[in-house]
Design a protein around this motif. Structure first.
Motif, short mmCIF file in Angstrom:
data_model
loop_
_atom_site.label_atom_id
_atom_site.label_comp_id
_atom_site.label_asym_id
_atom_site.label_seq_id
_atom_site.Cartn_x
_atom_site.Cartn_y
_atom_site.Cartn_z
N LEU A 1 77.85 27.14 34.80
CA LEU A 1 78.82 27.75 35.69
C LEU A 1 78.29 29.07 36.24
O LEU A 1 78.85 29.62 37.19
N ASP A 2 77.22 29.56 35.62
CA ASP A 2 76.58 30.80 36.06
C ASP A 2 75.08 30.69 35.73
O ASP A 2 74.67 29.85 34.94
N ASP B 1 73.24 25.95 43.68
CA ASP B 1 74.64 25.66 43.33
C ASP B 1 74.92 24.17 43.36
O ASP B 1 75.62 23.64 42.49
N ASP B 2 74.38 23.47 44.36
CA ASP B 2 74.60 22.02 44.47
C ASP B 2 73.95 21.28 43.30
O ASP B 2 74.54 20.34 42.75
N GLN B 3 72.74 21.71 42.93
CA GLN B 3 72.07 21.08 41.79
C GLN B 3 72.82 21.33 40.49
O GLN B 3 72.94 20.45 39.65
N LEU B 4 73.34 22.55 40.34
CA LEU B 4 74.11 22.89 39.14
C LEU B 4 75.38 22.05 39.06
O LEU B 4 75.77 21.59 37.98
N ASN C 1 66.10 19.46 31.57
CA ASN C 1 66.16 19.98 32.93
C ASN C 1 66.17 21.51 32.92
O ASN C 1 67.03 22.12 32.27
N ASP C 2 65.24 22.13 33.62
CA ASP C 2 65.23 23.59 33.74
C ASP C 2 66.30 23.99 34.76
O ASP C 2 66.10 23.86 35.97
N VAL C 3 67.43 24.44 34.25
CA VAL C 3 68.58 24.71 35.12
C VAL C 3 68.67 26.19 35.51
O VAL C 3 69.53 26.56 36.31
#
Length: 233
Positions: A58-59, A78-81, A71-73
């Protein structure tokens, strides 16, 4: 050794409030393995909500690396998250966040709509998940026709219906009395026994004692990280 589902490496999160820099997280590093049941605790201002928001995609951190299920997040858009949140994480919140005009089954199948699953299968999976949490006789009820405990069970079913890698619960019993809280914690224990990974943020000691590992934050840092040798249930 179980494989890691959460890898946090030197996570820093700063916020600018006016001219001040608030250091919410200071170089937090920790790993959580698949199938663990973890409670994150801390007083108000300890950084636990910030850490939950980062774990839940969320952040994003100011600096550091976060790998979720390979997955390296930490540097995603924002779309990928949003895509990762829908596919990898099931959220359970203190305030339920149910749509008031929708039935229990319609609330539960909502995450499946964004996954491109056919309508018939969405309904079938939602009904099965509601049955799994003990609400097979409440599927057509709307939130205002359900008790607080039943509403939280609907929220848990919605979190599970996509078969996420991680179930993330934020103060899941905060709006429930002690008897209903115990029932919800028993349900979490059953969910964990089925092999699910649970991370729960709470400030309540008696709730944290259900987890098998307790991480305590203080001033944005990990103060202690210990196994709970005698978890409840």
């Amino acid at each position: 050794m179980k494989d890691k589902i959460i890898e946090l490496e030197s996570i820093v999160k700063n916020y600018k409030v006016g001219t001040q820099i608030v250091r919410a997280l200071r170089t937090v590093s920790l790993n959580i393995c698949r199938g663990e049941y973890v409670a994150i605790m801390g007083a108000s201002g300890s950084g636990k909500s910030t850490l939950m928001n980062i774990i839940g995609c969320l952040d994003t951190p100011t600096s550091g690396k976060y790998v979720l299920n390979g997955n390296d997040v930490s540097r995603m858009s924002d779309d990928q998250l949003a895509e990762i949140r829908n596919s990898e994480i099931g959220f359970v919140f203190q305030v339920f966040n149910l749509l008031p005009r929708h039935t229990a089954v319609d609330n539960v199948l909502l995450p499946l709509v964004y996954s491109g699953i056919r309508k018939a299968e969405r309904k079938q999976r939602a009904e099965q998940t509601l049955t799994d949490v003990g609400l097979d006789d409440r599927m057509s009820h709307k939130p205002n026709e359900l008790s607080g405990g039943q509403r939280q069970r609907v929220a848990i079913a919605r979190a599970l219906v996509n078969k996420p890698s991680l179930l993330l619960a934020d103060e899941p019993t905060g709006n429930l009395d002690s008897k209903i809280s115990e029932e919800i914690m028993k349900l979490f224990a059953e969910i964990h026994r089925k092999g699910n990974t649970l991370v729960m943020v709470t400030h309540e000691e008696d709730i944290a004692k259900h987890a098998h590992r307790i991480i305590r934050l203080k001033d944005g840092e990990v103060e202690t990280d210990e196994m709970n040798k005698n978890p409840i249930y």
